[in-house]
Design an enzyme around this catalytic site. Structure first.
Site, PDB file in Angstrom:
ATOM      1  N   HIS A 102      -0.440   7.896   5.773  1.00 17.42           N
ATOM      2  CA  HIS A 102      -1.205   7.630   6.995  1.00 17.42           C
ATOM      3  C   HIS A 102      -2.712   7.770   6.798  1.00 17.42           C
ATOM      4  CE1 HIS A 102      -0.909  12.104   7.729  1.00 17.42           C
ATOM      5  NE2 HIS A 102      -2.123  11.897   8.193  1.00 17.42           N
ATOM      6  N   ASP A 132       5.759   9.354   4.059  1.00 11.03           N
ATOM      7  CA  ASP A 132       4.324   9.545   4.297  1.00 11.03           C
ATOM      8  C   ASP A 132       3.602   9.998   3.032  1.00 11.03           C
ATOM      9  OD1 ASP A 132       1.986   9.436   5.709  1.00 11.03           O
ATOM     10  OD2 ASP A 132       2.233  11.376   6.705  1.00 11.03           O
ATOM     11  N   SER A 206      -5.008  16.291   5.921  1.00  8.17           N
ATOM     12  CA  SER A 206      -3.834  15.479   5.590  1.00  8.17           C
ATOM     13  C   SER A 206      -3.906  14.949   4.161  1.00  8.17           C
ATOM     14  CB  SER A 206      -3.717  14.292   6.549  1.00  8.17           C
ATOM     15  OG  SER A 206      -3.346  14.713   7.823  1.00  8.17           O
TER      16      SER A 206
END
Length: 470
Positions: A102, A132, A206
């Site tokens: 992402h 992911d 992230s």
């Protein structure tokens, strides 16, 4: 004298215990952070976003209007650049970087900053939305300092961990904490087995690494609970789950997951009771895709998968992960529970990424007259499923059953919804209201306290339900 000896023994025992525990508490993370920082990168991406700047969307001025020219420019789509920030870590001297999918999804340009000052362009080797995870290649012939994956299965609740990343664009940020929980599922992706940590993870973290005290990556920081900043609940993809995905992305540029072709659900206490299973375990097969590996091997809806390729399935959520990590084309033994006994089937796995939904064969159905009645034992009102229902809800043409139109307050199925369709009871197809009533009466006469029904819910998902009878 004996009392004094006992007191001394207790005193020294406590002292040694405290000293032993003190050794496990790091005095400082400075040496470890200094060693690891050069391997953690900051990632920035750029994406073109097209927007309509018209302040009156959907409205047009009539030709010749004095406002036509004034607002003409607003009707033209506007393109602007959108940027995003994330983190990653280097796993090869050649500049292979791991991050979250992402972080780089739909990006046009990717910049990787190493050491806080050096910037490089990067290209995507492969990305996997289901897990992911993404793998990047830094466009440079320089040698970089890599870190290695550790064994996340060895990580225990309470172990010290540190996270390094780019929160809110503040690169090179180090936070510490402990592993708060294991095997978390939060509904973000198909395959979830997150490590939960209280090490601060914020927006921009992230894709960054979660390190153990040996300096090995045991997790990829992926999500936080709460809006904005950290509230002490962050989630990381375990390194052991990530390794195979990373390996396949590096080798093929895509993933190759095993595929059974079944939809599964949890084995509840009620279902285990009906099926005479010793305890709720395994994964209940709710439906089988036509022409899938399971279909070809003879797996049926209602089977309970207890063991896959030598691994016992304790909970339903374990099965998808194990299947996905199994080699495509491999023939495996699957132990299932059917008709109150264990049997073994051999299944040759397909590939998830190339699987398709197969169309149901068109079959003629006989339209019956409407039938609406109360089913007293379930405290519901239902009507017969008709051809119009089947067409509107796009159900298989051969479907028969009862549409629930009302549910009593004290109904044993008050957790169902109006519109749900009962299609089976005790593994028998339901063709009429009397049909269902007869099955229930037969169960009561046999002193069975629970029956197994199958429904299509309002989303047309097939579900098995254990119903306790009054």
């Amino acid at each position: 004298m004996n009392k004094i000896k006992k007191l001394l023994i207790v005193f020294f025992t406590i002292t040694f215990a405290l000293k032993a525990n003190t050794k496990d508490i790091p005095v400082s993370f400075a040496d470890l952070a200094e060693k690891l920082m050069p391997s953690v990168v900051n990632i920035s991406t750029t994406t073109s976003v097209t927007t309509n700047a018209n302040p009156f969307p959907g409205f047009q001025f009539p030709p010749g209007s004095p406002f036509e020219d004034m607002f003409k420019e607003f009707g033209t789509p506007q393109t602007r650049k959108s940027s995003a920030l994330g983190s990653g870590f280097i796993i090869s001297e050649k500049g292979i970087v791991i991050t979250n999918n992402h972080v780089i999804q739909n990006s046009e340009d990717i910049l990787v900053r190493v050491g806080g000052d050096k910037e490089y362009k990067a290209t995507i080797i492969g990305a996997d939305p289901l897990s992911d995870i993404a793998v990047l290649q830094i466009d440079s012939k320089e040698k970089f300092i890599p870190v290695k994956f550790g064994d996340s299965d060895m990580a225990r609740i309470g172990d010290w961990v540190i996270a390094i990343g780019n929160p809110f664009g503040l690169g090179g940020t180090v936070t510490s904490g402990i592993i708060s929980a294991r095997n978390r599922s939060i509904g973000l992706s198909r395959y979830e087995d997150y490590i939960q940590t209280d090490a601060s993870i914020n927006s921009g973290n992230s894709g960054g690494p979660l390190f153990d005290m040996n300096g090995d990556v045991i997790g990829i920081n992926t999500a936080i609970l709460g809006k904005g900043g950290s509230i002490g609940i962050g989630f990381s993809i375990p390194s052991n789950s990530a390794k195979k995905v990373v390996s396949q992305l590096m080798e093929f540029g895509e993933t190759k997951r095993g595929w059974l072709g079944v939809r599964i659900q949890i084995v509840t206490d009620e279902i285990a009771d009906v099926e005479k299973l010793d305890e709720p375990r395994g994964a209940l097969v709710a439906s089988v895709a036509e022409k899938s590996p399971s279909d070809k091997a003879g797996i049926k809806a209602g089977d309970i998968i207890l063991e896959f390729n030598g691994t016992k399935i304790k909970e339903m959520k374990e099965l998808p992960k194990i299947v996905a990590q199994t080699e495509v084309g491999k023939t495996v033994e699957v132990k299932i529970w059917r008709n109150k006994k264990e049997i073994t089937k051999k299944i040759k796995l397909g590939r998830l990424e190339t699987s398709e939904d197969f169309k149901e064969e068109e079959k003629k159905v006989t339209t019956k007259s409407p039938e609406i009645s109360e089913i007293k034992s379930l405290k519901i009102i239902a009507r017969l499923l008709n051809k119009k229902d089947i067409e509107q809800r796009k159900l298989p043409n051969q479907t028969t059953g009862l549409v629930i139109t009302n549910i009593g307050k004290n109904s044993p199925v008050n957790y169902l919804n109006v519109g749900d369709i009962i299609i089976e009871a005790q593994k028998k197809q339901i063709r009429s209201i009397k049909n269902l009533e007869d099955i229930i009466d037969s169960a009561l006469k046999s002193n069975e306290k629970t029956i197994l029904i199958v429904i299509y819910n309002n989303e047309n998902q097939r579900r098995y339900i254990g119903v306790k009878l009054d």
